[in-house]
Design an enzyme around this catalytic site. Structure first.
Site, PDB file in Angstrom:
ATOM      1  CG  ASP A  68      -6.027  -3.631   4.840  1.00 19.40           C
ATOM      2  OD1 ASP A  68      -7.237  -3.696   4.578  1.00 19.40           O
ATOM      3  OD2 ASP A  68      -5.234  -2.921   4.188  1.00 19.40           O
TER       4      ASP A  68
ATOM      5  CG  ASN B  38      -2.094  -0.999   0.984  1.00 22.90           C
ATOM      6  OD1 ASN B  38      -2.208  -1.598  -0.083  1.00 22.90           O
ATOM      7  ND2 ASN B  38      -2.917  -1.185   2.015  1.00 22.90           N
TER       8      ASN B  38
HETATM    9  C1  UD1 Z   1      -6.592   1.831   1.531  1.00 26.24           C
HETATM   10  C2  UD1 Z   1      -5.852   0.528   1.428  1.00 26.24           C
HETATM   11  C3  UD1 Z   1      -6.717  -0.631   1.902  1.00 26.24           C
HETATM   12  C4  UD1 Z   1      -7.264  -0.355   3.306  1.00 26.24           C
HETATM   13  C5  UD1 Z   1      -7.937   1.013   3.364  1.00 26.24           C
HETATM   14  C6  UD1 Z   1      -8.369   1.413   4.762  1.00 26.24           C
HETATM   15  C7  UD1 Z   1      -4.372   0.916  -0.452  1.00 26.24           C
HETATM   16  C8  UD1 Z   1      -3.977   0.528  -1.832  1.00 26.24           C
HETATM   17  N1  UD1 Z   1      -5.473   0.321   0.040  1.00 26.24           N
HETATM   18  O1  UD1 Z   1      -7.703   1.771   0.625  1.00 26.24           O
HETATM   19  O2  UD1 Z   1      -5.922  -1.819   1.910  1.00 26.24           O
HETATM   20  O3  UD1 Z   1      -8.191  -1.351   3.644  1.00 26.24           O
HETATM   21  O4  UD1 Z   1      -7.031   2.031   2.875  1.00 26.24           O
HETATM   22  O5  UD1 Z   1      -7.279   1.435   5.617  1.00 26.24           O
HETATM   23  O6  UD1 Z   1      -3.718   1.697   0.190  1.00 26.24           O
HETATM   24  N2  UD1 Z   1     -14.469   6.342   1.245  1.00 26.24           N
HETATM   25  C9  UD1 Z   1     -15.486   7.146   0.803  1.00 26.24           C
HETATM   26  N3  UD1 Z   1     -15.237   7.972  -0.242  1.00 26.24           N
HETATM   27  C10 UD1 Z   1     -14.020   8.021  -0.869  1.00 26.24           C
HETATM   28  C11 UD1 Z   1     -12.990   7.193  -0.396  1.00 26.24           C
HETATM   29  C12 UD1 Z   1     -13.254   6.359   0.672  1.00 26.24           C
HETATM   30  O7  UD1 Z   1     -16.594   7.117   1.341  1.00 26.24           O
HETATM   31  O8  UD1 Z   1     -13.864   8.791  -1.815  1.00 26.24           O
HETATM   32  C13 UD1 Z   1     -14.730   5.436   2.394  1.00 26.24           C
HETATM   33  C14 UD1 Z   1     -14.496   3.970   2.038  1.00 26.24           C
HETATM   34  O9  UD1 Z   1     -15.640   3.393   1.444  1.00 26.24           O
HETATM   35  C15 UD1 Z   1     -14.163   3.377   3.389  1.00 26.24           C
HETATM   36  C16 UD1 Z   1     -13.390   4.505   4.066  1.00 26.24           C
HETATM   37  O10 UD1 Z   1     -13.740   5.700   3.364  1.00 26.24           O
HETATM   38  O11 UD1 Z   1     -15.344   3.157   4.104  1.00 26.24           O
HETATM   39  C17 UD1 Z   1     -11.897   4.357   4.059  1.00 26.24           C
HETATM   40  O12 UD1 Z   1     -11.451   3.992   2.780  1.00 26.24           O
HETATM   41  P1  UD1 Z   1     -10.061   4.489   2.206  1.00 26.24           P
HETATM   42  O13 UD1 Z   1      -9.163   4.920   3.305  1.00 26.24           O
HETATM   43  O14 UD1 Z   1     -10.306   5.447   1.097  1.00 26.24           O
HETATM   44  O15 UD1 Z   1      -9.491   3.155   1.542  1.00 26.24           O
HETATM   45  P2  UD1 Z   1      -8.529   3.110   0.316  1.00 26.24           P
HETATM   46  O16 UD1 Z   1      -7.647   4.283   0.365  1.00 26.24           O
HETATM   47  O17 UD1 Z   1      -9.282   2.841  -0.942  1.00 26.24           O
END
Ligand code: UD1
Length: 421
Positions: free
Chosen positions: A308, A23
């Site tokens: 994770d 990540n």
């Molecule tokens: C990253 C990690 C993933 C980990 C996650 C949370 C990478 C490649 N992946 O994913 O392994 O499980 O962080 O620690 O680094 N959300 C929204 N809107 C957005 C973006 C996110 O509502 O635009 C929500 C998501 O649905 C989730 C929460 O925010 O409920 C956190 O997600 P996020 O931190 O964005 O995960 P990723 O960055 O995609």
């Protein structure tokens, strides 16, 4: 398709070395597009997701050479700012080319990633942040079209959603802001170590970023970024998986090349459960002699317990007599592993975004199916503790995030092998 066959009952012992963090590597690889010269990354794990990002960067326009754990990325002077659906659909993290392409080329077309098995995963925060910097965003035929007239403009941005901060939205906006005009303040920024690693890399490229690691990141835009050399931080989730493996097998394992400070939430929970954890510089030693105690765990943004590792700690609590409650505050539906663990004799019940784990003395090996990356790891862990053989199928999920896991576990004494379905 490959599967993993694990025969339970072996105590793990010895030393295992953790690879670089997936990540961290993925957004840092995307960040290389911001530089005008070659960047060299070391400690890059050879994983399916990293290979997918290599393909994506080549499609966009970069020379990518990946040998052992060393990756050279040289962006071409002409790039095609498009991330096609066939790559984005296999790996959501492809979305983090959006910020760099927009900042460097003034436009980007990136397929919408859609949901995945762990739940709805919108990118509204990424888009909100980039719009605040002046990007015009349109969504059409499943693609995000982002463009800007002239340079992006620094801005104060509150980057919060229903579930708190977002790791990759913070990464995307931070990358875009490095080349914006003026100062950007990201409030409610994610503070995960992988965001800090990305900011450190960007600063080596010539960016001016402060406050990373806190919830307020300040970025002073610069005119140009150059190439940089960087070593990726160790993977805290892989390290955590080996720590749980030691605990679940009553073993004694030293996990090397890890950053104990990044694992505080897990260490605290393991100690509460009665596992001995000794920290040293760059390693942790995990051992267990006596019985485990049930614990309650809530998955939260960093420095809280990582989502994770939620499936892996659930596997441990499933074989710990007593009631444990595991609550998921990041992905409320991330419980696909529950029904598979129950096939092995675990007794886990779902109650909204919590799992009530009624830990049992013994579980038995069974054929089970991996549904996502970390769920697969939980099934392998349960297999290490189960009586008889567990066959974990669909392990292409596991290969997205764990480098040679069966080799590493067998070097610790596990009876585990990869086989054809
Ligand atoms: C990253 C990690 C993933 C980990 C996650 C949370 C990478 C490649 N992946 O994913 O392994 O499980 O962080 O620690 O680094 N959300 C929204 N809107 C957005 C973006 C996110 O509502 O635009 C929500 C998501 O649905 C989730 C929460 O925010 O409920 C956190 O997600 P996020 O931190 O964005 O995960 P990723 O960055 O995609």
């Amino acid at each position: 398709m490959d599967k993993i066959v694990v025969k339970g009952g072996k105590k793990l012992s010895g030393t295992v070395r953790v690879s670089g963090a997936k990540n961290s590597a993925l957004p840092i690889m995307a960040a290389c597009l911001l530089g005008s010269e070659k960047s060299v990354l070391e400690g890059v794990p050879n994983l399916r997701d990293v290979q997918t990002m290599c393909r994506l960067l080549r499609v966009i326009g970069a020379r990518v050479i990946f040998e052992n754990d060393r990756l050279e990325i040289t962006p071409f002077s002409k790039m095609k700012p498009v991330a096609p659906y066939h790559l984005v659909s296999t790996m959501r993290a492809s979305v983090c080319v959006l910020g760099p392409l927009l900042a460097r080329l003034g436009s980007a077309q990136v397929s919408l990633p859609g949901g995945c098995v762990i739940g709805a995963r919108p990118i509204d925060l990424h888009l909100k942040g980039l719009q605040a910097l002046g990007a015009q965003i349109q969504i059409s035929h499943g693609d995000v079209y982002a463009g800007t007239k002239g340079k992006l403009q620094g801005k104060e941005i509150y980057l919060g959603g229903a579930f708190g901060s977002s790791v990759l939205a913070t990464a995307n906006v931070m990358m875009a802001a490095t080349l914006a005009h003026g100062v950007t303040l990201i409030e409610n920024a994610a503070s995960e170590p992988e965001v800090v690693d990305l900011a450190d890399f960007l600063n080596k490229m010539g960016a001016k970023i402060e406050g990373h690691g806190s919830h307020l990141i300040k970025i002073q835009g610069v005119r140009k970024l150059h190439g940089a050399n960087h070593t990726i931080i160790p993977d805290r989730i892989e390290a955590g998986t080996f720590m749980v493996a030691a605990a679940i097998t009553k073993g004694d394992v030293t996990v090397q090349n890890c950053e104990p400070e990044h694992l505080n939430a897990l260490i605290d929970k393991l100690q509460q459960a009665g596992v001995s954890v000794k920290r040293s510089k760059g390693s942790v030693r995990v051992s267990r002699k006596g019985r485990l105690k049930p614990i309650d765990v809530t998955a939260l943004p960093y420095p809280g317990f990582p989502t994770d590792l939620q499936a892996q700690i659930m596997a441990l609590m499933a074989v710990t007599p007593g009631i444990s409650v595991i609550t998921e505050k990041i992905y409320p539906d991330r419980f696909m592993h529950v029904s598979e663990l129950n096939r092995m004799g675990c007794r886990i019940f779902l109650e909204g975004s919590s799992a009530i784990v009624n830990g049992v003395q013994k579980i038995s090996g069974a054929p089970v199916m991996a549904s996502d990356l970390r769920a697969s790891a939980a099934l392998v862990l349960a297999g290490l503790a189960g009586e008889g053989e567990t066959h974990v199928s669909r392990i292409y999920h596991l290969d997205r995030g764990y480098e040679r896991i069966e080799e590493k576990l067998s070097s610790l004494g596990a009876d585990i092998r990869r086989a054809k379905e």
